[in-house]
Design a protein around this motif. Structure first.
Motif, PDB file in Angstrom:
ATOM      1  N   ASN B   3       0.826  -1.207   0.000  1.00  0.00           N
ATOM      2  CA  ASN B   3       0.000   0.000   0.000  1.00  0.00           C
ATOM      3  C   ASN B   3       0.859   1.255   0.000  1.00  0.00           C
ATOM      4  OD1 ASN B   3      -2.489  -1.082  -0.188  1.00  0.00           O
ATOM      5  ND2 ASN B   3      -2.799  -1.261   2.022  1.00  0.00           N
ATOM      6  N   ILE B   4       1.920   1.185   0.794  1.00  0.00           N
ATOM      7  CA  ILE B   4       2.806   2.361   0.866  1.00  0.00           C
ATOM      8  C   ILE B   4       3.409   2.626  -0.516  1.00  0.00           C
ATOM      9  CG2 ILE B   4       4.921   3.283   1.897  1.00  0.00           C
ATOM     10  CD1 ILE B   4       4.255   1.675   4.418  1.00  0.00           C
ATOM     11  N   ASN B   7       0.822   4.064  -2.758  1.00  0.00           N
ATOM     12  CA  ASN B   7       0.589   5.489  -2.492  1.00  0.00           C
ATOM     13  C   ASN B   7       1.714   6.358  -3.031  1.00  0.00           C
ATOM     14  OD1 ASN B   7      -1.780   4.927  -1.232  1.00  0.00           O
ATOM     15  ND2 ASN B   7      -0.885   4.817   0.821  1.00  0.00           N
ATOM     16  N   LEU B 153       5.712  13.923   1.015  1.00  0.00           N
ATOM     17  CA  LEU B 153       5.432  14.055   2.446  1.00  0.00           C
ATOM     18  C   LEU B 153       4.166  14.835   2.747  1.00  0.00           C
ATOM     19  CD1 LEU B 153       8.884  14.595   4.171  1.00  0.00           C
ATOM     20  CD2 LEU B 153       7.206  12.834   4.616  1.00  0.00           C
ATOM     21  N   SER B 156       1.099  12.697   2.555  1.00  0.00           N
ATOM     22  CA  SER B 156       1.165  11.357   3.125  1.00  0.00           C
ATOM     23  C   SER B 156       0.731  11.352   4.592  1.00  0.00           C
ATOM     24  CB  SER B 156       2.589  10.818   3.004  1.00  0.00           C
ATOM     25  OG  SER B 156       2.691   9.623   3.704  1.00  0.00           O
ATOM     26  N   TYR B 157       0.160  10.188   5.001  1.00  0.00           N
ATOM     27  CA  TYR B 157      -0.203  10.024   6.414  1.00  0.00           C
ATOM     28  C   TYR B 157       1.003   9.534   7.224  1.00  0.00           C
ATOM     29  CZ  TYR B 157      -5.008  10.413   4.794  1.00  0.00           C
ATOM     30  OH  TYR B 157      -6.150  10.854   4.233  1.00  0.00           O
ATOM     31  N   HIS B 158       2.048   9.124   6.506  1.00  0.00           N
ATOM     32  CA  HIS B 158       3.218   8.562   7.200  1.00  0.00           C
ATOM     33  C   HIS B 158       4.386   9.544   7.155  1.00  0.00           C
ATOM     34  CE1 HIS B 158       1.108   4.708   7.125  1.00  0.00           C
ATOM     35  NE2 HIS B 158       0.869   4.909   5.847  1.00  0.00           N
ATOM     36  N   LYS B 159       4.100  10.765   7.553  1.00  0.00           N
ATOM     37  CA  LYS B 159       5.123  11.815   7.410  1.00  0.00           C
ATOM     38  C   LYS B 159       6.419  11.460   8.139  1.00  0.00           C
ATOM     39  CE  LYS B 159       2.505  15.993   6.464  1.00  0.00           C
ATOM     40  NZ  LYS B 159       1.218  15.359   6.120  1.00  0.00           N
ATOM     41  N   LEU B 160       6.272  11.026   9.386  1.00  0.00           N
ATOM     42  CA  LEU B 160       7.457  10.772  10.191  1.00  0.00           C
ATOM     43  C   LEU B 160       8.311   9.650   9.579  1.00  0.00           C
ATOM     44  CD1 LEU B 160       9.019  11.514  12.785  1.00  0.00           C
ATOM     45  CD2 LEU B 160       7.761   9.670  13.922  1.00  0.00           C
ATOM     46  N   GLN B 161       7.626   8.557   9.260  1.00  0.00           N
ATOM     47  CA  GLN B 161       8.360   7.406   8.718  1.00  0.00           C
ATOM     48  C   GLN B 161       9.064   7.774   7.403  1.00  0.00           C
ATOM     49  OE1 GLN B 161       5.306   7.398   9.921  1.00  0.00           O
ATOM     50  NE2 GLN B 161       4.629   5.383  10.641  1.00  0.00           N
ATOM     51  N   LEU B 162       8.308   8.441   6.527  1.00  0.00           N
ATOM     52  CA  LEU B 162       8.908   8.808   5.233  1.00  0.00           C
ATOM     53  C   LEU B 162      10.061   9.791   5.426  1.00  0.00           C
ATOM     54  CD1 LEU B 162       5.896   9.182   2.747  1.00  0.00           C
ATOM     55  CD2 LEU B 162       7.570   7.356   2.884  1.00  0.00           C
ATOM     56  N   SER B 163       9.868  10.705   6.390  1.00  0.00           N
ATOM     57  CA  SER B 163      10.938  11.676   6.661  1.00  0.00           C
ATOM     58  C   SER B 163      12.197  10.976   7.125  1.00  0.00           C
ATOM     59  CB  SER B 163      10.513  12.636   7.772  1.00  0.00           C
ATOM     60  OG  SER B 163       9.906  13.754   7.226  1.00  0.00           O
TER      61      SER B 163
END
Lengths: 535, 522
Positions: B3-4, B7, B153, B156-163
């Motif tokens: 899914n990631i 996205n 970013l 995305s809902y996964h800002k921290l992880q992607l950052s």
């Protein structure tokens, strides 16, 4: 001919894809070796003059040169010999997977075929160029023999298929007896898998008997051929064509099984600890799955016994052979740890167990199988390419040394052009190990790493190889009557080790090169014995 | 995970596989001769025989330099596979760049862009040293991945992880080879320019999209500096940064370099080739700035294009060591400016420009390939010639009457011989060591080279030549008898030392050095 028409000789589209994928993977893994023309220490003469159809008879291998003779006119050709061999070998492995073990053809098969085909057991086969073609074709002939014997399972033409299997097997072991390892290992695995699937034992008896009869008949025929060849004086008694006494087979059984198990864990050059761990994990995990999936206690017991018997089958040739304990080759390259005989058994074993893992009922085991398969493939590629790198650098280094020795001989004041010398080279220098990073506890690796490209007993082959006119005679022994005072002084006092100036002696008939300390010691000891024995 | 990736629009399609395969094959065919012949540079002598350790780069602050090599090949330099892995990374990096810039999605445009970018002769500079080929081609992919993730970013809902992933990408790449910062800024500026010019985004929306990117880059740079502080590297030339006081002067110099870099010719990148490249840049910039646009838009466009070009010289600006017109630095900067120009042309919808773009791309790819093959031929000839000399020298050493293979000599090579230049006949304005002039038989590798093919280990690698080795006999030899190779007197050997004289310059320099020694022989 009716029974043969029932066999589908035509490869399916997926089989063709698998075959070509395996072929491409092999080409990739050995690309540097394909592009650099490098040859082993037995290849100098065949490279210069080719090999005749009967060249193998001297050691009882009467069919060894059949395929080189008909396919490349007995010549060692750059690229071609290896490419033909790769085509045959990848086809053999494809057929073994799809037709013999009946592995369902899909993505899974690629993940089995490619890691298995690129296993580094092939590297020792590639060291010698003169037999690379035949050695890589034997697996294909063996697979055909296996397929023929397995046909007896559901066919009324028992005699025909058994005969075909026997003839093919006989022809193969006539070229390289250790190739029988593949036959017996694959046959045993086939029987194990069939009984594990709860096939009625009486149904299994027919093909099992066919495998057994073919094997026995082929070896009996080989035995008689050897007797005949020896009687004719065309075959010599060599270290590699002795069979053990009948009474010793039982005695050797357990030690061979133990050594077979040891060889699965013993790190060897290019088979490092992580490779051994990966391959052993596949074998152990596959064995556990095999036993767990066996439906009844009886089947479980049969599977366990089959697995023990498998250890013997992997080293079948070592069990049959009878090398003398202090034999030079047995010490450096023991039959139980010989990579080129493993080539005929272990790829088949890994293929079988990898398939079991990838067919396991639990997804997590399958996933583990995929991971193991990829790790194995990557490890194979690293080992194969590392082997080619070590070969290239070692060959170059030894070629430089050979050129240096040649220059020294030809620049000597006593050297005469257009004159033949008997060259005595004492000792030899192997330079491949210089470019190999060995890991702790590694053992053996005689042909894969340690042996030099030039052996001390064949100086005429390599010193004459690239000279405008040959200057080295085929013989290389000093006749006592030829020892002059000058030579005596050299042997008794002056002699030094290469590259010292006094490492070379030259007179009208002889060139003596003292290449290593061991070689020098050997020569001086022999000389002392000779002079001591003289009145 | 799926899914990631979905996205992030990172699940490859059938078209993507096709693009990868075509591009990868084309790149490998371009450098095939190098891949098939095991050539190595003068830093590789030890590594080709032994292996690279994970910590090998720390002494010069490149703490992550050998992670890829160590993970993939256990630190070994392997023929063919070294280039195959490196080019796989480069192909993926450029594919990701095309996606990041959102160039028109077609197999042709993607493959042309990837092949053009990868086959530029700047890539050759990473093939000379085999020990860093994999890592230095990998860093491109890593920083472009960092940019790509950062760009997602804000939605995305996964800002921290992607950052965290993006920062790690920048951090590892900077820790492996700091000049990769050029790639970061050229690609980022390129993205902003394309967003403004062809995706018609406002400055505000661009800011919202890219603010995280800037933040991630800054954080990664801070982490990088912090790591250097914790792992104090040795004082080496390639880590020195300019002082604040030097900025104005350096700014002017850098601007001049930025302009000149389009015209300065290097080996295998001669005048004609550079002019075609410059022509492409001009056409791309003109089409990007020409009406129908308002004056303010045109001025903005010119400004953005200018900044993108300026970004190619970030390293040159901040580093003390001269990095201008160096192919390996330009690989991360100017090479991406050219790629950006080709990408700009691909956005143009005017039919004649589309045809012209195709023509220019094909011409340039052809020129790239020819130049790459010329280089590979010349490198191979130079390699063979220099190693023949090495073999001759080694033979003379081992044939020397006083040579004892069991002894441990201190070895000193005086001067060197570079023979690649001998096979190159075109003119260039700036020499490029890695592409042409650097010898395979480097002075400082003399000891290891002498033993490379030798059956003996006769050199003491721990001890350099000592002042007391310059005995009256040695002094006399150097000043009166010594002659450069191939003279018979090019080698001196006694029970302690071996001296090899490769050229007159080296000999003169060595004579000058030993005159400073105390006159113990008087």
């Amino acid at each position: 001919m009716i029974p043969l028409t029932n066999i589908n000789f035509r490869l399916t589209q997926i089989e063709t894809k698998l075959w070509l994928s395996g072929f491409c993977a092999l080409c990739l893994a050995f690309m540097p070796l394909l592009c650099h023309f490098i040859w082993g220490n037995h290849d100098w003469l065949p490279l210069a003059i080719g090999s005749s159809l009967s060249s193998g008879i001297i050691e009882g291998r009467f069919s060894q040169y059949f395929f080189p003779a008909i396919l490349v006119m007995g010549e060692i050709l750059p690229i071609a010999n290896m490419l033909i061999g790769f085509l045959a070998y990848s086809l053999a492995m494809t057929l073994l997977a799809t037709r013999f073990f009946l592995i369902q053809v899909k993505l899974k098969t690629t993940l089995i075929i490619i890691p298995v085909i690129t296993l580094p057991y092939i590297i020792e086969i590639l060291y010698f160029r003169f037999i690379v073609l035949s050695q890589l074709i034997w697996p294909l002939i063996i697979v055909l023999a296996l397929l023929a014997a397995s046909k007896t399972y559901q066919s009324p033409h028992y005699f025909l298929y058994t005969s075909i299997s026997t003839i093919l097997l006989f022809f193969t072991i006539g070229g390289y007896p250790a190739a029988a390892n593949l036959y017996i290992t694959a046959a045993l695995l086939w029987i194990i898998s069939k009984q594990q699937q709860n096939t009625l034992l009486q149904n299994l008896l027919k093909p099992a008997l066919s495998f057994f009869i073919s094997l026995c008949l082929a070896f009996i025929a080989l035995y008689f051929i050897h007797i005949k060849l020896k009687a004719d004086g065309t075959m010599l008694d060599l270290y590699n064509n002795h069979a053990t006494d009948w009474k010793n087979y039982l005695y050797k059984l357990w030690p061979t099984i133990i050594k077979s198990a040891q060889s699965l864990t013993q790190p060897q050059p290019f088979f490092n600890f992580s490779f051994k761990v990966t391959s052993l994990t596949i074998i152990i995990l596959g064995s556990i799955i095999l036993i767990r999936l066996s439906p009844k206690i009886k089947n479980k017991l049969l599977s366990c016994s089959g697995l023990i018997a498998l250890l013997l089958c992997i080293k079948f040739s070592a069990w049959l052979a009878a090398p003398t304990a202090d034999n030079y080759f047995q010490l450096n390259d023991p039959a139980e740890f010989m990579v080129r005989t493993d080539f005929y058994a272990l790829p088949c074993v890994i293929m079988f167990f990898l398939n079991l893992i990838l067919s396991a009922p639990h997804q997590y085991i399958k996933n583990l199988g995929y991971i193991l398969s990829i790790i194995l493939l990557w490890g194979n590629l690293m080992a194969d390419i590392n082997f080619t790198k070590v070969q290239i650098l070692g060959f170059q280094a030894e070629a430089n040394l050979r050129q240096r020795i040649t220059d020294r001989i030809q620049q000597a004041t006593k050297y005469l052009n257009n004159h033949y010398y008997m060259v005595i080279q004492t000792g030899e220098i192997s330079l491949r190990p210089k470019y190999y990073i060995s890991q702790p506890n590694e053992k053996y690796g005689f042909y894969t790493l340690k042996t030099p490209y030039t052996r001390y007993w064949t100086p005429s082959e390599y010193y004459n190889f690239d000279q405008p006119s040959p200057y080295v005679l085929g013989k290389s022994t000093i006749q006592p009557q030829d020892i002059t005072i000058e030579m005596q002084q050299f042997l008794a006092q002056k002699i030094a080790v290469w590259p010292a100036l006094d490492s070379l002696f030259i007179n009208q008939h002889y060139v003596i090169i003292s290449l290593t300390q061991e070689g020098k010691n050997m020569l001086t000891q022999q000389y002392q014995k000779l002079t001591g024995a003289r009145p | 995970m799926k899914n990631i990736l979905k996205n992030l629009n990172l699940i490859p399609t059938a078209q993507d596989y096709k693009i990868w395969i075509i591009s990868y094959l084309a790149i490998n065919i371009t450098f095939l001769y190098h891949s098939l012949n095991l050539l190595w540079g003068n830093h590789d002598v030890t590594f080709i025989k032994d292996k690279i350790f994970l910590s090998s780069g720390i002494f010069e602050g490149r703490f992550s330099q050998f992670i890829p090599q160590w993970l993939l090949t256990n630190g070994q330099i392997l023929p063919i596979i070294n280039n195959l892995i490196g080019f796989a990374f480069l192909t993926l990096a450029l594919w990701l760049l095309a996606k990041y810039w959102k160039i028109p999605q077609s197999t042709l445009s993607y493959t042309l862009l990837i092949i053009f970018a990868a086959t530029q002769p700047y890539t050759l500079s990473w093939l000379y040293f085999t020990f860093i080929t994999i890592s230095c081609l990998f860093w491109c992919g890593l920083v472009i991945l960092g940019l790509y993730l950062s760009a997602y970013l804000n939605q995305s809902y996964h800002k921290l992880q992607l950052s965290i992933v993006a920062i790690t990408c920048f951090y590892l790449a900077l820790g492996g080879y700091p000049p990769v910062i050029n790639t970061i800024f050229v690609c980022l500026c390129g993205k902003i320019t394309i967003s403004y010019l062809y995706q018609h985004q406002s400055y505000t929306s661009i800011w919202h999209q890219q603010k995280y990117t800037l933040l991630n880059i800054i954080l990664a740079a801070l982490l990088f500096k912090l790591t250097l502080w914790f792992l104090p590297p040795q004082k080496v030339y390639n880590l020195e940064l300019i002082t604040l006081a030097a900025i104005p002067a350096k700014l002017l110099t850098t601007l001049k370099i930025i302009f000149n870099q389009f015209f300065v010719t290097l080996p295998f990148m001669e005048r004609g080739y550079k002019l075609v490249l410059f022509l492409m840049v001009c056409i791309a910039f003109i089409t990007a700035t020409t009406p129908p646009k308002s004056i303010s838009q045109t001025i903005s466009a010119i400004g953005l294009l200018f900044i993108t070009v300026v970004a190619s010289a970030v390293t040159t600006f901040i580093a003390v060591a001269p990095t201008e017109y160096v192919a390996r630095i330009d690989f991360y900067g100017l090479g991406f400016v050219y790629t950006f120009s080709l990408a700009l042309l691909m956005f143009c919808r005017v039919p004649i420009i589309k045809s012209l773009t195709l023509l220019i791309a094909l011409i340039l790819i052809f020129m790239n390939i020819i130049n790459d093959y010329r280089a590979q031929k010349i490198w191979h000839q130079g390699f063979i010639a220099e190693f023949q000399i090495l073999d001759d020298i080694t033979e003379r050493i081992e044939n020397h009457p006083q040579f004892d293979s069991h002894n441990q000599y201190r070895f000193y090579q005086i001067g060197d011989i570079s023979l690649r230049k001998k096979y190159y006949h075109d003119r260039y304005t700036k020499d490029e060591p890695f592409l042409l002039s650097l010898p395979y038989l480097a002075i400082w590798q003399g000891a290891r080279l002498a033993e490379f093919y030798s059956p003996f280990n006769y050199i003491d690698h721990q001890t350099p030549l000592l002042p007391q080795d310059i005995t009256p006999q040695v002094y006399n030899y150097i000043n009166s008898i010594a002659r450069p190779y191939p003279h018979p007197n090019c080698i001196f050997l006694n029970k302690d030392i071996i001296l090899v004289i490769y050229n007159q310059d080296g000999l003169t320099e060595f004579r000058r050095k030993i005159t400073k020694l105390p006159p113990f022989f008087k």
